[in-house]
Design a protein around this motif. Structure first.
Motif, short mmCIF file in Angstrom:
data_model
loop_
_atom_site.label_atom_id
_atom_site.label_comp_id
_atom_site.label_asym_id
_atom_site.label_seq_id
_atom_site.Cartn_x
_atom_site.Cartn_y
_atom_site.Cartn_z
N SER A 31 0.83 -1.20 0.00
CA SER A 31 0.00 0.00 0.00
C SER A 31 0.87 1.26 0.00
O SER A 31 0.51 2.27 -0.62
N ALA A 35 0.84 4.30 -2.62
CA ALA A 35 0.69 5.68 -2.15
C ALA A 35 1.79 6.59 -2.69
O ALA A 35 1.57 7.77 -2.94
N ARG A 36 2.98 6.02 -2.87
CA ARG A 36 4.09 6.83 -3.40
C ARG A 36 4.01 6.98 -4.92
O ARG A 36 4.49 7.97 -5.47
N PRO A 40 -3.68 9.34 -3.69
CA PRO A 40 -4.32 8.46 -2.71
C PRO A 40 -5.65 7.85 -3.16
O PRO A 40 -5.86 6.64 -3.02
N ALA A 43 -5.27 5.35 -5.92
CA ALA A 43 -4.64 4.12 -5.45
C ALA A 43 -5.69 3.13 -4.96
O ALA A 43 -5.67 1.94 -5.31
N THR A 89 -7.71 8.73 3.53
CA THR A 89 -6.96 9.40 2.48
C THR A 89 -6.75 10.88 2.80
O THR A 89 -5.62 11.38 2.76
#
Length: 296
Positions: A31, A35-36, A40, A43, A89
């Protein structure tokens, strides 16, 4: 004395929930990769869209034969999980992951309180004790000196409340809709809602964003952390109580911490180890009640 899981369905269900917590904990690094690499909301939206794609392939007849009642009951979980993902988020936009984990862990003590409120039946004192000890362990793991609370932390608290409702709702819905059907229907609706929110609040992902690492992480969390785990959760929650499930799910953070330390991503801290031992102790306290079937 030989312990039989077949003769103790509650214990078998609890072990299944512990496996779910392990898989979710192992999925935390994945996860983080998403996220990177992605915004958000996209994702989680893409995770659910991909899961929906596989669910439609695997359970096409189950989905098409679902009644209006099945869809309505499944939508309860969709609404609650939307609140979980949105508050998580946007909470991270104003706060930090460690603070969110600290506050989000409060769901463990919220579950028995909500069970008491909704069902007008006080859970056994042992379950309250186990939930309280587990909550204390989560607070020990997540607390840092000088911690200040802001709007992001308020959103994290909303996430904790929503997650507590998801655990209670999971058991409620799983007793009314077959688990595989419930998994498929609520994830399909969730993917539609999250995609709409992502289109509103975030720019579209670029093709260049989908590196092999991102694609691999999406595939893994969609199949394992979403389809497999939700199906296992709903099947297990037909046999055990929401309070028990909340305490066991608290192991997710502990498993994630252990795996992060073992892989060298995070350093070992005595505070984290102490909190982890308290979480395990809390779970063992609730397991003392595991010889009887508990349904809330």
């Amino acid at each position: 004395m030989k312990l039989s899981l077949r003769g103790n369905p509650v214990l078998a269900a609890d072990l299944t929930l512990a496996l779910v917590a392990l898989i979710w904990g192992a999925g935390i690094p994945l996860s983080a990769v998403l996220a990177r690499g992605l915004t958000p909301l996209w994702a989680v939206a893409l995770r659910m869209l991909l899961a929906s794609f596989f669910l439609i392939i695997m359970f096409r007849r189950t989905i098409t034969s679902s009644s209006a009642r099945d869809w309505k009951i499944s939508f309860l979980l969709t609404a609650v999980l939307t609140a979980v993902f949105v508050s998580m988020t946007f909470g991270l936009s104003y706060s930090t992951a460690s603070k969110q984990a600290f506050i989000g862990g409060l769901n463990v003590i919220l579950v028995p309180l909500f069970v008491w409120l909704f069902y007008r039946k006080r859970p056994p004192a042992r379950l309250f004790a186990g939930a309280g000890l587990t909550t204390a362990g989560l607070l020990v793991m997540g607390f840092t000196p000088g911690m200040e609370f802001n709007f992001g932390d308020f959103l994290s608290f909303i996430m904790a409340v929503s997650y507590a409702l998801q655990i209670i709702g999971g058991g409620f819905c799983a007793r009314r809709v077959e688990p595989a059907r419930l998994t498929a229907l609520h994830i399909i609706m969730l993917s539609a809602v999250l995609t709409a929110l992502a289109l509103i609040f975030e720019p579209l992902p670029q093709i260049s964003d989908f590196t092999p690492k991102i694609c691999g992480a999406l595939l893994c969390v969609s199949l394992c952390n979403t389809i497999l785990c939700f199906n296992m959760q709903f099947r297990a929650q037909k046999k055990t109580s929401a309070t028990h499930a909340a305490v066991i799910f608290s192991l997710e953070g502990l498993f994630g911490y252990i795996l992060a330390v073992a892989s060298g991503q995070d350093p070992f801290h005595l505070q984290g180890a102490l909190g982890g031992l308290m979480i395990i102790a809390g779970m063992l306290v609730t397991e003392l009640d595991g010889v009887t079937t508990r349904k809330k």
